[in-house]
Scaffold this motif. Structure first.
Motif, mmCIF file in Angstrom:
data_model
loop_
_atom_site.group_PDB
_atom_site.id
_atom_site.type_symbol
_atom_site.label_atom_id
_atom_site.label_comp_id
_atom_site.label_asym_id
_atom_site.label_seq_id
_atom_site.Cartn_x
_atom_site.Cartn_y
_atom_site.Cartn_z
ATOM 1 N N GLU A 191 -7.864 32.826 -23.486
ATOM 2 C CA GLU A 191 -6.810 32.020 -24.092
ATOM 3 C C GLU A 191 -5.634 31.830 -23.133
ATOM 4 O O GLU A 191 -4.596 31.313 -23.521
ATOM 5 N N ASN A 192 -5.778 32.234 -21.883
ATOM 6 C CA ASN A 192 -4.711 32.134 -20.893
ATOM 7 C C ASN A 192 -3.427 32.799 -21.378
ATOM 8 O O ASN A 192 -2.345 32.273 -21.222
ATOM 9 N N GLU A 193 -3.575 33.957 -21.979
ATOM 10 C CA GLU A 193 -2.410 34.674 -22.476
ATOM 11 C C GLU A 193 -1.534 35.079 -21.308
ATOM 12 O O GLU A 193 -2.007 35.626 -20.327
ATOM 13 N N GLU A 194 -0.268 34.765 -21.440
ATOM 14 C CA GLU A 194 0.684 35.128 -20.405
ATOM 15 C C GLU A 194 1.663 36.134 -20.986
ATOM 16 O O GLU A 194 2.191 35.945 -22.064
ATOM 17 N N ILE A 195 1.889 37.200 -20.255
ATOM 18 C CA ILE A 195 2.844 38.219 -20.665
ATOM 19 C C ILE A 195 4.105 38.026 -19.827
ATOM 20 O O ILE A 195 4.032 37.874 -18.614
ATOM 21 N N VAL A 196 5.243 38.031 -20.502
ATOM 22 C CA VAL A 196 6.507 37.846 -19.804
ATOM 23 C C VAL A 196 7.426 39.016 -20.136
ATOM 24 O O VAL A 196 7.386 39.557 -21.238
ATOM 25 N N THR A 197 8.222 39.407 -19.142
ATOM 26 C CA THR A 197 9.234 40.437 -19.338
ATOM 27 C C THR A 197 10.562 39.859 -18.864
ATOM 28 O O THR A 197 10.650 39.327 -17.756
ATOM 29 N N GLN A 198 11.556 39.946 -19.738
ATOM 30 C CA GLN A 198 12.891 39.482 -19.386
ATOM 31 C C GLN A 198 13.876 40.605 -19.650
ATOM 32 O O GLN A 198 13.641 41.453 -20.516
ATOM 33 N N SER A 199 14.981 40.578 -18.922
ATOM 34 C CA SER A 199 15.990 41.617 -19.140
ATOM 35 C C SER A 199 17.388 41.032 -19.020
ATOM 36 O O SER A 199 17.592 39.976 -18.416
ATOM 37 N N VAL A 200 18.326 41.736 -19.612
ATOM 38 C CA VAL A 200 19.732 41.377 -19.531
ATOM 39 C C VAL A 200 20.512 42.685 -19.387
ATOM 40 O O VAL A 200 20.138 43.708 -19.950
ATOM 41 N N VAL A 201 21.586 42.631 -18.583
ATOM 42 C CA VAL A 201 22.384 43.823 -18.307
ATOM 43 C C VAL A 201 23.814 43.574 -18.772
ATOM 44 O O VAL A 201 24.367 42.497 -18.538
#
Length: 147
Positions: free
Chosen positions: A30-40
Motif C-alpha cells: 500500500e506504499n505506506e509511508e511513516i513520517v516523524t515530525q518534531s517541534v522544540v
C-alpha cells in the motif's frame, strides 16, 4: 594464475553477488509511508510518528513523545494525556481530562502517548498534535492521504 586459483577467485567474487541479489526487502504493497515530525520549545521536544498513507476503514496509529531536555527538575501542571491528537479523517472524539495533574520532569525524562483512530473520511486529512497545560507546544498539521 593457475586454473585452481582463477576458480577460487571467481567463487570469492560471485558468492557475495549471488547473496546480495537474493536478499529480500519487504515493501508494503500500500506504499505506506511513516513520517516523524518534531517541534522544540523551551526545554521540551515534542515528536510524533505516524503513517501518512492509509486506507479508509483502517486504523491510523499515532505515537507521540515529549522529552524534557533541561538540567534542573521542573514541575508541570497538565491534563491527561499531556500529548493530544486530533484527526480530521475520523468521527471519533476524545474525552481528554483537563483536571490538573502535576508531573515533575527530570533531565532526559520521556513521556510517550499512543493513540489510534478509525479512518472514516477519504482524501487529504490532517493530524493535529499539541501538549496540554504549562507546556505549550503545537505542531504544524501532518497531512495524511486516505484512499
Amino acid at each position: 594464475m593457475t586454473k585452481m586459483s582463477s576458480l577460487i577467485l571467481m567463487l570469492v567474487l560471485m558468492v557475495p553477488t549471488v547473496f546480495a541479489g537474493c536478499s529480500s526487502t519487504e515493501k508494503n504493497e500500500e506504499n505506506e509511508e511513516i513520517v516523524t515530525q518534531s517541534v522544540v520549545a523551551s526545554d521540551f521536544v515534542l515528536e510524533v510518528t505516524t503513517s501518512t498513507n492509509i486506507v479508509a476503514g483502517e486504523a491510523i496509529k499515532v505515537n507521540g513523545t515529549l522529552k524534557y531536555t533541561g538540567i534542573q527538575p521542573v514541575e508541570v501542571s497538565h491534563g491527561k494525556p499531556i500529548i493530544r491528537f486530533y484527526f480530521s479523517g475520523s468521527n471519533e472524539e476524545r474525552n481528554y481530562k483537563d483536571m490538573a495533574y502535576l508531573t515533575e520532569f527530570k533531565s532526559g525524562q520521556l513521556v510517550e502517548v499512543e493513540d489510534e483512530f478509525i479512518v472514516t473520511k477519504k482524501g487529504k486529512q490532517n493530524l493535529l498534535v499539541n501538549t496540554d497545560g504549562d507546556i505549550s507546544l503545537t505542531m504544524n498539521p501532518i497531512e495524511i492521504l486516505v484512499k
